[in-house]
Design a protein around this motif. Structure first.
Motif, PDB file in Angstrom:
ATOM      1  N   ASP A   1      27.339 -19.575 -13.465  1.00 49.59           N
ATOM      2  CA  ASP A   1      27.218 -18.146 -13.722  1.00 49.59           C
ATOM      3  C   ASP A   1      25.873 -17.797 -14.368  1.00 49.59           C
ATOM      4  O   ASP A   1      25.806 -17.075 -15.368  1.00 49.59           O
ATOM      5  CB  ASP A   1      28.378 -17.649 -14.602  1.00 49.59           C
ATOM      6  N   VAL A   2      24.796 -18.334 -13.796  1.00 43.71           N
ATOM      7  CA  VAL A   2      23.448 -18.000 -14.254  1.00 43.71           C
ATOM      8  C   VAL A   2      22.614 -17.620 -13.033  1.00 43.71           C
ATOM      9  O   VAL A   2      22.926 -17.999 -11.903  1.00 43.71           O
ATOM     10  CB  VAL A   2      22.779 -19.174 -15.007  1.00 43.71           C
ATOM     11  N   SER A   3      21.559 -16.878 -13.265  1.00 48.12           N
ATOM     12  CA  SER A   3      20.660 -16.482 -12.178  1.00 48.12           C
ATOM     13  C   SER A   3      19.561 -17.517 -12.022  1.00 48.12           C
ATOM     14  O   SER A   3      19.391 -18.413 -12.857  1.00 48.12           O
ATOM     15  CB  SER A   3      20.062 -15.105 -12.469  1.00 48.12           C
ATOM     16  N   VAL A   4      18.781 -17.376 -10.949  1.00 44.49           N
ATOM     17  CA  VAL A   4      17.667 -18.291 -10.721  1.00 44.49           C
ATOM     18  C   VAL A   4      16.659 -18.193 -11.854  1.00 44.49           C
ATOM     19  O   VAL A   4      16.117 -19.206 -12.320  1.00 44.49           O
ATOM     20  CB  VAL A   4      16.996 -17.969  -9.366  1.00 44.49           C
ATOM     21  N   ILE A   5      16.422 -16.990 -12.323  1.00 49.69           N
ATOM     22  CA  ILE A   5      15.438 -16.777 -13.390  1.00 49.69           C
ATOM     23  C   ILE A   5      15.911 -17.417 -14.699  1.00 49.69           C
ATOM     24  O   ILE A   5      15.107 -17.930 -15.480  1.00 49.69           O
ATOM     25  CB  ILE A   5      15.181 -15.272 -13.576  1.00 49.69           C
ATOM     26  N   GLU A   6      17.212 -17.426 -14.943  1.00 50.59           N
ATOM     27  CA  GLU A   6      17.759 -17.970 -16.193  1.00 50.59           C
ATOM     28  C   GLU A   6      17.943 -19.480 -16.162  1.00 50.59           C
ATOM     29  O   GLU A   6      18.188 -20.091 -17.197  1.00 50.59           O
ATOM     30  CB  GLU A   6      19.111 -17.312 -16.485  1.00 50.59           C
ATOM     31  N   SER A   7      17.819 -20.099 -15.001  1.00 54.18           N
ATOM     32  CA  SER A   7      18.091 -21.535 -14.877  1.00 54.18           C
ATOM     33  C   SER A   7      17.055 -22.361 -15.646  1.00 54.18           C
ATOM     34  O   SER A   7      15.850 -22.106 -15.556  1.00 54.18           O
ATOM     35  CB  SER A   7      18.082 -21.948 -13.404  1.00 54.18           C
ATOM     36  N   PRO A   8      17.507 -23.404 -16.381  1.00 57.08           N
ATOM     37  CA  PRO A   8      16.562 -24.261 -17.112  1.00 57.08           C
ATOM     38  C   PRO A   8      15.943 -25.363 -16.253  1.00 57.08           C
ATOM     39  O   PRO A   8      15.077 -26.093 -16.729  1.00 57.08           O
ATOM     40  CB  PRO A   8      17.444 -24.866 -18.209  1.00 57.08           C
ATOM     41  N   VAL A   9      16.373 -25.492 -14.998  1.00 58.78           N
ATOM     42  CA  VAL A   9      15.859 -26.556 -14.125  1.00 58.78           C
ATOM     43  C   VAL A   9      14.465 -26.180 -13.637  1.00 58.78           C
ATOM     44  O   VAL A   9      14.267 -25.121 -13.038  1.00 58.78           O
ATOM     45  CB  VAL A   9      16.795 -26.787 -12.924  1.00 58.78           C
ATOM     46  N   ARG A  10      13.488 -27.072 -13.883  1.00 59.34           N
ATOM     47  CA  ARG A  10      12.103 -26.798 -13.512  1.00 59.34           C
ATOM     48  C   ARG A  10      11.857 -27.085 -12.032  1.00 59.34           C
ATOM     49  O   ARG A  10      12.553 -27.892 -11.416  1.00 59.34           O
ATOM     50  CB  ARG A  10      11.167 -27.645 -14.374  1.00 59.34           C
ATOM     51  N   SER A  11      10.844 -26.447 -11.492  1.00 61.11           N
ATOM     52  CA  SER A  11      10.519 -26.644 -10.083  1.00 61.11           C
ATOM     53  C   SER A  11      10.109 -28.081  -9.799  1.00 61.11           C
ATOM     54  O   SER A  11      10.350 -28.606  -8.704  1.00 61.11           O
ATOM     55  CB  SER A  11       9.398 -25.681  -9.665  1.00 61.11           C
TER      56      SER A  11
END
Length: 719
Positions: free
Chosen positions: A424-434
């Motif tokens: 339940d998080v958005s792409v912008i809120e995700s802590p996973v780095r590119s």
């Protein structure tokens, strides 16, 4: 003691057509429910009619203060704490136009391809309601800030087209206006209160031409408009908070005849509600006209739980809004570089050319770039662009590397989005780095890890962002074994260590208790994460050898011990040694990556799709669109799972792949094999030749016989 099922049946009169039908008390399955009733009656006549839909979209402008006052615009602020004297319409207060609102509307109009009016004027629209203290709304009815416009968007409706299509919507105008307050109804006390925090917030009203023909068409346009506004930053597009609201004007008519009487459905606050409300209203009007009734010119609202529109008020009496020029606001002048007055500072006026330079890359341009530069399909590009922030993430992963764009696009739009939806998080809120996603895609491309392991790696990094993907794979020893000789040695060792298995040709009859073998992994390096239960069926022998080896390769990396269980529905199941060893490991829900919107259960993937008229048509759609087949239910557990999946949808009954043959036996429509498991709701002889599944909390999942030509049902695809 519960009453017998046949005694719980009752007669229900449909409030739309007066038809009497029998049903169960716990759920009126066979009554004329909204979508099912309308689709059933309109099935034969829908092609004669054409729906016509025009939209009015109200987008709150993302500024820190209101359109004509300095009050704040924070959502969720305490009641009546963001109200200025002007918002409360105290005598003697005057409006002051917010420059930021004007610039936002010009930027939006340019992005929508509109013609900007160099001079626009404000009007007063008079009406009296408690949420409008002044007794009028300041708007731009006669001379808006922009006219005309075109928006290119993508429509993907698998029930209509196999592939997504691009189309264009024409706009009528874009105008600035005030928002009204909000009414709060206290049903316990029997009173209504007014919150004026929203009163005076700047709105952009965007009016389209009446060119949409279906709910999916209109919903796709709203999604595109929402993306454009979010990319521009002129509106946050949060429909649940009321930042973006939609009114739909809907009518139907026969080809070549004048347009019909329209109804207006107000305040649609989600994209799904837009699609469902329009589809229901089109079908309701067709149903009314087919029965010789007339359509009332009225305002309706949409009940998302019932899936139907309900009357609010009639519009037979045309309201006289008494539009008049706003005397307290002069005409609004906009300039370009050519018409800029001499000696005027650019900061003192609004320059169209200066705002034009601020235009970012728009969603349609993003899709074209992804297709042209990276070779993505229109569907892949549309999926990536449809999620805010996903395009930037894709660009970061691809940037300065030789990664396969297809691999990155598929991983982001399926596994990655599935994880974010689960958390339940958005792409912008995700802590996973590119960088981590890039590592995972590299390992996938090199077959170092499986797709399932890739998803688990992302989950580990999501919980601890300081880790790299390589560290997670190394610490858990999740790297895939790719040497086939090593795999065969592992399999040979397991078989030799457990000679108590059935020999080839040894038959196990139906109904015999399950046989379980617990096989420790022969390699101490491999770590098994959890106990796995594998089900062996005769049909699994048809799998290709390469697919089977790849599957075993994954499992030797992922678990600590194997639990093998053979279950049988009928006939014999043969368990053999090395030649058929791989058939003992069919895919399960814990090892299958089904993809976005699919549901996993016991080694199969399930996807609910909207209705068709026959099970054969549903099966063809499953094959063409999803590379799957119409669901074939073979156990009580699977029956319950599919029933619960269907119960969460708008259509109460879904087709299953069972059909009665001329001999009277029920067979699967794709291969003609006999149906061995059945779960009929009524034990009496079925009347019709097709079958559907329904679900209720009282009786669980059960089957009903259906007329193959007269029902419009949803369907579940399985692969």
């Amino acid at each position: 003691m519960a009453a017998p099922l046949n005694k719980m049946r009752t007669e229900i009169v449909c409030r739309l057509c007066g038809k009497i039908s029998r049903s169960f008390v716990h759920r009126p399955l066979l009554r004329c429910q909204p979508k099912r009733h309308l689709r059933k009656h309109n099935n034969q006549s829908r092609e004669k009619w054409k729906g016509v839909v025009g939209l009015e979209i109200h987008a709150q402008i993302a500024t820190s203060s209101k359109l004509f006052s300095g009050s704040a615009t924070h959502f969720g602020a305490p009641t009546n704490t963001q109200v200025s004297f002007f918002d409360a319409a105290l005598p003697g207060t005057l409006p002051v136009l917010n420059r930021g609102c004007v610039e936002a509307s010009v930027l939006t109009a340019l992005a929508l391809g509109c013609d900007i009016n160099r001079v626009s004027k404000f009007d007063r629209k008079h009406y009296f309601y408690a949420d409008l203290p002044a007794g009028y709304q300041i708007t731009q009815q006669r001379q808006p800030i922009a006219r005309l416009g075109k928006v290119q968007y993508v429509v993907y409706d698998p029930a209509v087209n196999k592939y997504p299509v691009q189309t264009v919507a024409n706009l009528t105008q874009l105008q600035l206006e005030q928002d009204s307050g909000k009414s709060l109804h206290d049903t316990d006390e029997g009173q209504s209160l007014i919150d004026l925090n929203r009163a005076g917030v700047g709105l952009m009203e965007i009016v389209t031409e009446p060119e949409f023909t279906s709910g999916e068409d209109a919903a796709s346009f709203i999604k595109e408009l929402q993306l454009i506004l979010q990319v521009l930053g002129t509106c946050d597009g949060k429909m649940a908070e009321g930042s973006l609201r939609v009114d739909a004007n809907i009518s139907v008519h026969k080809q070549g005849e004048p347009l019909g009487v329209r109804t207006e459905v107000k305040n649609l606050n989600s994209i799904r509600s837009v699609a469902k409300a329009i589809e229901f209203e089109i079908e309701r009007q067709i149903c009314e006209l087919e029965r010789g009734r007339s359509i009332a010119n009225e305002t309706r609202s949409f009940d998302p739980e019932a899936g139907e529109t309900v009357p609010m008020r009639d519009k037979e009496k045309i309201l006289d809004y008494r539009f008049m020029p706003e005397p307290n606001l002069p005409p609004l002048h906009l300039y370009d570089d050519k018409s800029m007055p001499e000696g005027v500072k650019p900061s003192d006026v609004i320059s169209i050319d200066a705002i034009q330079k601020r235009l970012p890359e728009l969603p349609n341009q993003m899709r074209e770039r992804l297709q042209g530069q990276h070779g993505l399909t229109l569907l892949q590009a549309a999926l990536i662009v449809s999620e805010e922030g996903l395009v930037r993430l894709f660009d970061d992963v691809i940037c300065d590397s030789k990664r396969n764009p297809q691999t990155v696009a598929n991983f982001l739009s399926n596994e990655y989005l599935s994880l974010l939806n689960k958390r339940d998080v958005s792409v912008i809120e995700s802590p996973v780095r590119s960088a981590v996603i890039g590592e995972v895609c590299d390992m996938l491309e090199n077959s170092d890890i499986s797709l399932k392991i890739a998803k688990r790696v992302i989950e580990e990094v999501f919980d601890d962002p300081s880790q790299s993907a390589a560290d997670v794979v190394r610490e858990n020893d999740w790297r895939q074994i790719t040497d086939e000789e090593e795999l065969e040695k592992l399999c040979q060792q397991i078989i030799s260590d457990h000679p108590q298995r059935p020999s080839p040709g040894n038959k196990i009859k139906s109904g015999q208790p399950d046989q379980v073998w617990i096989t420790p992994c022969p390699d101490n390096k491999t770590k098994f994460a959890q106990e796995q239960v594998w089900t062996t069926r005769q049909s699994s022998h048809k799998k290709t050898k390469s697919r089977q080896k790849d599957y075993v390769r994954r499992q030797h990396v992922e678990g600590r011990s194997h639990v093998f269980r053979t279950t049988h529905s009928s006939g014999a199941c043969r368990a053999c040694y090395l030649d058929i060893y791989f058939t003992l490991f069919p895919l399960t829900a814990q090892t299958v990556s089904c993809g976005h919107l699919w549901k996993e259960f016991q080694g199969s993937c399930y996807f609910y799709d909207y209705g068709t008229n026959t099970p054969e048509a549903a099966n063809e759609l499953c094959k063409e669109t999803h590379d799957a087949h119409l669901v074939k239910i073979t156990s009580e557990e699977e029956n319950t799972f599919v029933g619960k999946l269907v119960s969460k949808t708008t259509l109460p009954i879904s087709w299953i792949a069972a059909k009665r043959s001329e001999s009277g036996e029920w067979k699967w429509i794709d291969n003609g094999e006999n149906v061995t498991f059945k779960a009929w709701a009524l034990k009496k002889k079925s009347v019709f030749n097709c079958a559907g599944i329904i679900y209720s909390d009282l009786t669980g999942a059960s089957w009903v016989s259906l007329n193959c030509d007269l029902y419009y049902c949803g369907f579940v695809c399985e692969r």
